[in-house]
Motif scaffolding. Structure first.
Motif, PDB file in Angstrom:
ATOM      1  N   ARG A  37       0.869  -1.174   0.000  1.00 34.59           N
ATOM      2  CA  ARG A  37       0.000   0.000   0.000  1.00 34.59           C
ATOM      3  C   ARG A  37       0.900   1.216   0.000  1.00 34.59           C
ATOM      4  O   ARG A  37       1.829   1.316   0.817  1.00 34.59           O
ATOM      5  CB  ARG A  37      -0.905   0.025   1.242  1.00 34.59           C
ATOM      6  N   TRP A  38       0.616   2.169  -0.914  1.00 35.09           N
ATOM      7  CA  TRP A  38       1.461   3.352  -1.037  1.00 35.09           C
ATOM      8  C   TRP A  38       0.582   4.587  -0.947  1.00 35.09           C
ATOM      9  O   TRP A  38      -0.124   4.929  -1.887  1.00 35.09           O
ATOM     10  CB  TRP A  38       2.223   3.323  -2.369  1.00 35.09           C
ATOM     11  N   GLU A  39       0.675   5.235   0.216  1.00 37.78           N
ATOM     12  CA  GLU A  39      -0.050   6.487   0.419  1.00 37.78           C
ATOM     13  C   GLU A  39       0.804   7.643  -0.060  1.00 37.78           C
ATOM     14  O   GLU A  39       2.033   7.604   0.038  1.00 37.78           O
ATOM     15  CB  GLU A  39      -0.395   6.672   1.898  1.00 37.78           C
ATOM     16  N   THR A  40       0.136   8.684  -0.509  1.00 40.26           N
ATOM     17  CA  THR A  40       0.829   9.866  -1.015  1.00 40.26           C
ATOM     18  C   THR A  40       1.771  10.406   0.060  1.00 40.26           C
ATOM     19  O   THR A  40       1.403  10.493   1.222  1.00 40.26           O
ATOM     20  CB  THR A  40      -0.196  10.937  -1.408  1.00 40.26           C
ATOM     21  N   ALA A  41       2.988  10.744  -0.380  1.00 41.43           N
ATOM     22  CA  ALA A  41       4.012  11.347   0.488  1.00 41.43           C
ATOM     23  C   ALA A  41       4.535  10.383   1.560  1.00 41.43           C
ATOM     24  O   ALA A  41       5.219  10.813   2.496  1.00 41.43           O
ATOM     25  CB  ALA A  41       3.517  12.625   1.141  1.00 41.43           C
ATOM     26  N   LYS A  42       4.231   9.098   1.431  1.00 41.13           N
ATOM     27  CA  LYS A  42       4.772   8.124   2.372  1.00 41.13           C
ATOM     28  C   LYS A  42       5.529   7.044   1.607  1.00 41.13           C
ATOM     29  O   LYS A  42       5.546   7.030   0.378  1.00 41.13           O
ATOM     30  CB  LYS A  42       3.639   7.484   3.183  1.00 41.13           C
ATOM     31  N   SER A  43       6.151   6.130   2.362  1.00 42.54           N
ATOM     32  CA  SER A  43       6.855   5.010   1.739  1.00 42.54           C
ATOM     33  C   SER A  43       5.870   3.886   1.473  1.00 42.54           C
ATOM     34  O   SER A  43       4.892   3.729   2.201  1.00 42.54           O
ATOM     35  CB  SER A  43       7.945   4.476   2.676  1.00 42.54           C
ATOM     36  N   PRO A  44       6.127   3.075   0.441  1.00 41.05           N
ATOM     37  CA  PRO A  44       5.290   1.884   0.256  1.00 41.05           C
ATOM     38  C   PRO A  44       5.338   1.015   1.508  1.00 41.05           C
ATOM     39  O   PRO A  44       6.404   0.793   2.080  1.00 41.05           O
ATOM     40  CB  PRO A  44       5.949   1.175  -0.936  1.00 41.05           C
ATOM     41  N   GLU A  45       4.178   0.531   1.909  1.00 41.24           N
ATOM     42  CA  GLU A  45       4.061  -0.286   3.125  1.00 41.24           C
ATOM     43  C   GLU A  45       3.695  -1.707   2.733  1.00 41.24           C
ATOM     44  O   GLU A  45       2.730  -1.925   1.996  1.00 41.24           O
ATOM     45  CB  GLU A  45       2.968   0.300   4.028  1.00 41.24           C
ATOM     46  N   ALA A  46       4.464  -2.661   3.222  1.00 42.58           N
ATOM     47  CA  ALA A  46       4.195  -4.055   2.901  1.00 42.58           C
ATOM     48  C   ALA A  46       2.901  -4.510   3.560  1.00 42.58           C
ATOM     49  O   ALA A  46       2.667  -4.264   4.737  1.00 42.58           O
ATOM     50  CB  ALA A  46       5.354  -4.925   3.370  1.00 42.58           C
ATOM     51  N   CYS A  90       0.977  -4.634  -6.525  1.00 39.57           N
ATOM     52  CA  CYS A  90       1.419  -6.006  -6.354  1.00 39.57           C
ATOM     53  C   CYS A  90       2.729  -6.163  -7.118  1.00 39.57           C
ATOM     54  O   CYS A  90       3.036  -5.393  -8.035  1.00 39.57           O
ATOM     55  CB  CYS A  90       0.377  -7.011  -6.837  1.00 39.57           C
ATOM     56  N   ALA A  91       3.503  -7.136  -6.709  1.00 39.41           N
ATOM     57  CA  ALA A  91       4.813  -7.352  -7.316  1.00 39.41           C
ATOM     58  C   ALA A  91       5.197  -8.811  -7.199  1.00 39.41           C
ATOM     59  O   ALA A  91       4.827  -9.489  -6.231  1.00 39.41           O
ATOM     60  CB  ALA A  91       5.868  -6.480  -6.635  1.00 39.41           C
TER      61      ALA A  91
ATOM     62  N   ASP B 100      10.957 -12.367   0.699  1.00 35.01           N
ATOM     63  CA  ASP B 100      10.936 -11.789   2.039  1.00 35.01           C
ATOM     64  C   ASP B 100      10.309 -10.413   1.965  1.00 35.01           C
ATOM     65  O   ASP B 100      10.442  -9.724   0.943  1.00 35.01           O
ATOM     66  CB  ASP B 100      12.371 -11.705   2.572  1.00 35.01           C
ATOM     67  N   THR B 101       9.645 -10.014   3.017  1.00 31.22           N
ATOM     68  CA  THR B 101       9.040  -8.682   3.059  1.00 31.22           C
ATOM     69  C   THR B 101      10.115  -7.633   2.888  1.00 31.22           C
ATOM     70  O   THR B 101      11.153  -7.677   3.557  1.00 31.22           O
ATOM     71  CB  THR B 101       8.308  -8.462   4.385  1.00 31.22           C
ATOM     72  N   GLN B 102       9.877  -6.685   1.978  1.00 34.27           N
ATOM     73  CA  GLN B 102      10.806  -5.589   1.787  1.00 34.27           C
ATOM     74  C   GLN B 102      10.224  -4.333   2.441  1.00 34.27           C
ATOM     75  O   GLN B 102       9.048  -4.031   2.285  1.00 34.27           O
ATOM     76  CB  GLN B 102      11.041  -5.334   0.297  1.00 34.27           C
ATOM     77  N   TYR B 103      11.068  -3.627   3.159  1.00 33.61           N
ATOM     78  CA  TYR B 103      10.671  -2.399   3.850  1.00 33.61           C
ATOM     79  C   TYR B 103      11.307  -1.224   3.122  1.00 33.61           C
ATOM     80  O   TYR B 103      12.532  -1.171   2.981  1.00 33.61           O
ATOM     81  CB  TYR B 103      11.112  -2.448   5.315  1.00 33.61           C
ATOM     82  N   PHE B 104      10.442  -0.318   2.674  1.00 31.83           N
ATOM     83  CA  PHE B 104      10.910   0.773   1.845  1.00 31.83           C
ATOM     84  C   PHE B 104      11.263   2.013   2.647  1.00 31.83           C
ATOM     85  O   PHE B 104      10.648   2.319   3.671  1.00 31.83           O
ATOM     86  CB  PHE B 104       9.835   1.150   0.812  1.00 31.83           C
TER      87      PHE B 104
END
Lengths: 112, 113
Positions: A37-46, A90-91, B100-104
């Motif tokens: 999940r990628w919110e604006t102005a934040k880092s992508p969150e697993a 997704c990736a 593995d979970t990647q943390y950005f």
């Protein structure tokens, strides 16, 4: 399917609606399927890393399923809230390691 | 535990210059991956480093390079900058090298003029 593809590209829902989106990926040489999940102005969150066919994962109101034989995964959000507004990515790695190929994302907007 | 940090957060360069971006992974994480995000191409994989060795490399020209130090911190370098290199550069860390979970991290916004 040669690449990772997501649909729809964008989605507008009302607060309280449940929604789902699709990720399609190559079913050959499958290693894993990641949701972020990628919110604006934040880092992508697993959100999830899924590896087994038939896998189902849940985190609060968000859940995901995986079908590696046909090459798709669904992400479900139950009772959408405005704070769920984000781009969902997704990736899938195409080899061992962390070389992720990302889909284009589904941009979700939840109206109060 | 501190998250992934990236420096600098913003950078403006001119064509032909070179740039170095830094990424500090979560403590204990040994894998660091780099991604480029542009409006037209989305998130694209650059390379992955694991225990100081490049494990995977994406489809980018040789102007893009990287390295990882013994403390798992990683740097990426872009030489002879082009206008098309303007992008958000994200790094991500994980305990092991996949799956593995990647943390950005928060990313470095590079603008090439």
């Amino acid at each position: 399917i040669l690449n990772v593809e997501q649909s729809p590209q964008s989605l507008h829902v009302q607060e309280g609606d449940s929604t789902n989106f699709t990720c399609s990926f190559p079913s050959s040489n499958f290693y894993a399927l990641h949701w972020y999940r990628w919110e604006t102005a934040k880092s992508p969150e697993a959100l999830f890393v899924m590896t087994l066919n038939g896998d189902e994962k849940k985190k609060g109101r968000i859940s995901a399923t995986l079908n590696t034989k046909e090459g798709y995964s669904y992400l479900y959000i139950k009772g959408s809230q405005p704070e769920d507004s984000a781009t969902y990515l997704c990736a899938s790695p195409r080899s061992a390691g962390n070389m992720l190929t990302f889909g284009g994302g589904t941009r979700l907007m939840v109206k109060p | 535990k501190a998250g992934v940090t990236q420096t600098p957060r913003y950078l403006i360069k001119t064509r032909g210059q070179q740039v170095t971006l830094s990424c500090s992974p979560i403590s204990g994480h040994r894998s660091v991956s780099w991604y480029q995000q542009t409006p037209g191409q989305g998130l694209q994989f650059l390379f992955e480093y694991f225990s100081e060795t490049q494990r995977n490399k994406g489809n980018f020209p040789g102007r893009f390079s990287g390295r990882q130090f013994s403390n798992s911190r990683s740097e990426m370098n872009v030489s002879t900058l082009e206008l098309g290199d303007s992008a958000l550069y994200l790094c991500a860390s994980s305990l092991e090298s996949g799956p593995d979970t990647q943390y950005f991290g928060p990313g470095t916004r590079l603008t090439v003029l």
